[in-house]
Motif scaffolding. Structure first.
Motif, PDB file in Angstrom:
ATOM      1  N   LYS A  93       0.735  -1.077   0.359  1.00 44.83           N
ATOM      2  CA  LYS A  93       0.069   0.038  -0.559  1.00 44.83           C
ATOM      3  C   LYS A  93       0.874   1.200   0.307  1.00 44.83           C
ATOM      4  O   LYS A  93       0.673   2.255  -0.649  1.00 44.83           O
ATOM      5  N   ASN A  97       1.790   4.309  -3.127  1.00 44.74           N
ATOM      6  CA  ASN A  97       1.392   6.021  -2.814  1.00 44.74           C
ATOM      7  C   ASN A  97       2.409   6.042  -3.378  1.00 44.74           C
ATOM      8  O   ASN A  97       2.185   7.716  -4.123  1.00 44.74           O
ATOM      9  N   LYS A 100       2.283   6.248  -7.134  1.00 40.53           N
ATOM     10  CA  LYS A 100       1.354   7.511  -6.953  1.00 40.53           C
ATOM     11  C   LYS A 100       1.740   8.903  -7.212  1.00 40.53           C
ATOM     12  O   LYS A 100       1.922   9.552  -8.562  1.00 40.53           O
ATOM     13  N   ARG A 101       2.399   8.907  -6.525  1.00 41.25           N
ATOM     14  CA  ARG A 101       2.998  10.129  -6.297  1.00 41.25           C
ATOM     15  C   ARG A 101       4.257  11.221  -7.178  1.00 41.25           C
ATOM     16  O   ARG A 101       4.737  12.194  -6.972  1.00 41.25           O
ATOM     17  N   GLU A 274      -9.879   1.149  -1.570  1.00 43.11           N
ATOM     18  CA  GLU A 274      -8.854   2.337  -1.529  1.00 43.11           C
ATOM     19  C   GLU A 274      -9.784   3.207  -0.039  1.00 43.11           C
ATOM     20  O   GLU A 274      -9.481   3.888   0.880  1.00 43.11           O
TER      21      GLU A 274
END
Length: 424
Positions: A93, A97, A100-101, A274
């Motif tokens: 997880k 994230n 994604k960033r 999510e």
């Protein structure tokens, strides 16, 4: 984490979709330390009892946490895997994230670290971050003795690292020092396909878990070269064939975040919800189709492949293969993404050896063996063309082998081509 109390009120019986049949089978004995010379065949399933969920929440489904709780209640000998996969799930997880960033202008993960890994590849900051993230997640379970990663030069003892420098964030001096006790050995590729992340291509994490050898002991009083022989013996904890895997998993970071898991009795696919922060069981007892019309190779190298490989792919492409179907090419260039699609739709994925890279480019220990375990447990096959990947004993941590895996009938056609060529 936000979790609506309404979700708790919407739970209802709906277990039919989550009730795979369980037929106990005896597990195979340990294979010979030599690579197999016969055609690959899928191993018998282990004795692990599969939970049957007769009551399932329609809103939240069966979470990875609940799944592992049920598995360990039915199989007490697997209880230590519960916290281990809880940590792996949390790490996935966090990595999802981070990926994604990663392309935001303010992100500290952009660009290269300025170092080269043991493969001779430039390390991106994401590679290093995800590697440290997984190491820390696994270390704090207290269940892991040794790990090997694509980004580490040698296997690392997490316990010794923590004791030597508990607050270190660099972990730049890995040693082969083994902690005694009930531990596991973890092997992983922290971010497969990281070279494609700037283009938004799917990336993934690959994990394999082996049993720790309790008889591996290093005398604490030894100094320098005196420890070398003992450390070499302990290295055998990491250099195990795929047949010895206790569990394997991958996380895929794409349109959704997926978590595929096998404990030696089928494959279970979870999808990250999510809204509740949980991996939810979406495909229990996943099975790969026996036959397909898709192959997934880097065809730019076809002229450098050996004759059995080249001829078989050309026949598939022209509709002259065993099935008579004309195959389509689907190639992402990220192993986790390509294997994930192959599991769902069928097909053949691989990176065969060629004139430039005779042993292929995929690493046996932390890419080939775990993914082969997953593919075989889904009903497929995995081979080098001549040897079953799961039977090969690695001689070095970062060993590469040719690899072809996927739908049973199609991979068997390729194996038969190699057998026929060798018989001439």
């Amino acid at each position: 984490m936000q979790f609506s109390s309404l979700a708790l009120l919407l739970c209802a019986s709906g277990g039919a979709a989550f009730s795979p049949a369980f037929v106990p089978r005896t597990s195979s004995s340990r294979a010979s330390p030599l690579a197999a010379t016969e055609a690959p065949t899928a191993p018998a399933k282990s004795k692990m009892k599969v939970p049957v969920f007769d009551e399932v929440c329609d809103t939240t489904g069966v979470s990875l946490t609940r799944f592992m709780d049920e598995v360990t209640m039915l199989n007490p000998e697997l209880s230590e895997l519960n916290s281990l996969f809880g940590a792996i799930g949390t790490a996935c997880k966090a990595i999802s994230n981070t990926v994604k960033r990663s392309q935001l202008p303010s992100s500290e993960t952009l660009g290269y670290q300025g170092a080269v890994n043991i493969q001779g590849e430039d390390q991106k900051k994401l590679d290093v971050i995800t590697n440290d993230l997984l190491k820390r997640a696994l270390r704090f379970t207290g269940k892991l003795g040794v790990l090997a990663s694509e980004e580490e030069d040698v296997p690392v003892d997490l316990i010794a690292e923590a004791e030597n420098n508990p607050l270190s964030s660099s972990w730049s001096q890995p040693e082969i020092v083994v902690e005694q006790g009930e531990k596991f050995v973890a092997v992983f590729d922290p971010l497969d396909g990281s070279s494609n992340v700037d283009a938004g291509i799917p990336t993934g994490t690959i994990i394999g878990i082996y049993q720790y050898d309790e008889e591996c002991k290093v005398d604490e009083s030894c100094i320098g070269d005196e420890c070398t022989e003992q450390e070499a013996k302990c290295l055998d904890n990491t250099l195990q064939q795929g047949n010895n895997l206790v569990a394997a998993a991958y996380c895929l970071y794409s349109s959704s975040t997926f978590f595929a898991l096998t404990l030696g009795n089928g494959v279970y696919l979870f999808t990250l919800d999510e809204s509740i922060g949980e991996f939810v069981l979406s495909k229990p007892d996943l099975k790969i189709p026996d036959q397909s019309k898709i192959y997934s190779f880097n065809e730019a190298n076809i002229d450098m492949w050996d004759a059995p490989m080249r001829t078989t792919v050309e026949q598939w492409r022209n509709g002259k293969g065993r099935s008579g179907a004309r195959f389509s090419s689907r190639y992402i260039g990220s192993m986790v993404g390509d294997v994930h699609r192959t599991l769902l739709y069928g097909g053949v994925f691989g990176y065969p050896g060629d004139a430039k890279n005779p042993t292929g480019k995929l690493r046996l220990l932390y890419e080939g063996a775990p993914m082969s375990f997953i593919v075989e447990q889904a009903g497929g096959l995995s081979t080098t063309g001549r040897d079953r990947v799961m039977d090969i004993v690695p001689t070095v941590v970062h060993q590469r082998v040719p690899m072809i895996m996927g739908s049973k009938d199609d991979v068997q056609e390729l194996i038969d081509a190699y057998t026929a060529a060798d018989a001439k």
